[in-house]
Scaffold this motif. Structure first.
Motif, PDB file in Angstrom:
ATOM      1  N   GLU A 193       0.724  -1.249   0.078  1.00  0.00           N
ATOM      2  CA  GLU A 193       0.005   0.188  -0.042  1.00  0.00           C
ATOM      3  C   GLU A 193       0.949   1.192   0.083  1.00  0.00           C
ATOM      4  N   ASN A 194       0.562   2.345  -0.805  1.00  0.00           N
ATOM      5  CA  ASN A 194       1.256   3.550  -0.641  1.00  0.00           C
ATOM      6  C   ASN A 194       0.605   4.320   0.642  1.00  0.00           C
ATOM      7  N   HIS A 228      -2.650   3.952   3.480  1.00  0.00           N
ATOM      8  CA  HIS A 228      -2.465   3.613   4.851  1.00  0.00           C
ATOM      9  C   HIS A 228      -3.268   4.614   5.647  1.00  0.00           C
ATOM     10  N   ALA A 229      -3.068   6.138   5.320  1.00  0.00           N
ATOM     11  CA  ALA A 229      -3.749   7.056   5.895  1.00  0.00           C
ATOM     12  C   ALA A 229      -5.254   6.888   5.884  1.00  0.00           C
ATOM     13  N   GLU A 230      -5.974   6.500   4.795  1.00  0.00           N
ATOM     14  CA  GLU A 230      -7.145   6.332   4.383  1.00  0.00           C
ATOM     15  C   GLU A 230      -7.687   5.102   5.283  1.00  0.00           C
ATOM     16  N   SER A 258     -10.476   2.949   9.871  1.00  0.00           N
ATOM     17  CA  SER A 258     -10.519   2.097  11.162  1.00  0.00           C
ATOM     18  C   SER A 258     -11.004   2.849  12.313  1.00  0.00           C
ATOM     19  N   LEU A 259     -10.764   4.107  12.532  1.00  0.00           N
ATOM     20  CA  LEU A 259     -11.505   4.940  13.359  1.00  0.00           C
ATOM     21  C   LEU A 259     -12.876   5.024  13.496  1.00  0.00           C
ATOM     22  N   LEU A 301       6.923  13.576  10.566  1.00  0.00           N
ATOM     23  CA  LEU A 301       7.364  13.078   9.362  1.00  0.00           C
ATOM     24  C   LEU A 301       7.035  13.815   7.969  1.00  0.00           C
ATOM     25  N   ILE A 302       5.609  14.017   8.038  1.00  0.00           N
ATOM     26  CA  ILE A 302       5.048  14.942   6.831  1.00  0.00           C
ATOM     27  C   ILE A 302       5.827  16.107   6.799  1.00  0.00           C
TER      28      ILE A 302
END
Length: 122
Positions: free
Chosen positions: A3-4, A8-10, A15-16, A54-55
């Motif tokens: 996954e990019n 992962h962010a999506e 999940s939340l 990190l962003i």
């Protein structure tokens, strides 16, 4: 298939949302469930701060390489970058505070015991 980063962010956001739905629909039946959920949420808050850092570092690297420019909205690029930097710093502070509060709640709920039956009436 790997996954990019956006996927992962999506997935994390999804999940939340699913967790919130489950809490709304079923709720918590035992303190140990609240304890575990708080543990995971505390961990998420810590990881969220790291993700924002990190962003920020990635955007800074792009800027250092001359890979960023202003879009066609007319706002000066330096202003946009300054707003990003200030907002990211504020977000890290908020997430840090959230992490601390969740950790406190996590520790506190660990001391709550489950009561099997209704309280005896005198």
């Amino acid at each position: 298939m790997t996954e990019n980063i956006e996927q992962h962010a999506e997935g994390a956001a999804r999940s939340l949302v699913e967790l919130v739905r489950a809490l709304q629909d079923r709720g918590i039946e035992r303190p140990v469930e609240a304890y575990r959920v708080h543990s995971y949420l505390t961990r998420c808050a810590g990881e969220l701060r790291t993700a924002v850092e990190l962003i920020e570092a990635s955007v800074q690297q792009l800027q250092n390489r001359g890979r960023l420019m202003s879009d066609s909205r007319g706002e000066p690029f330096d202003d946009v970058l300054q707003r990003f930097t200030e907002s990211s710093a504020a977000a890290k502070d908020l997430v840090g505070a959230l992490h601390g509060r969740l950790n406190t709640a996590y520790s506190a709920i660990g001391h709550v015991a489950y009561k099997d039956g209704p309280e005896e009436q005198e």
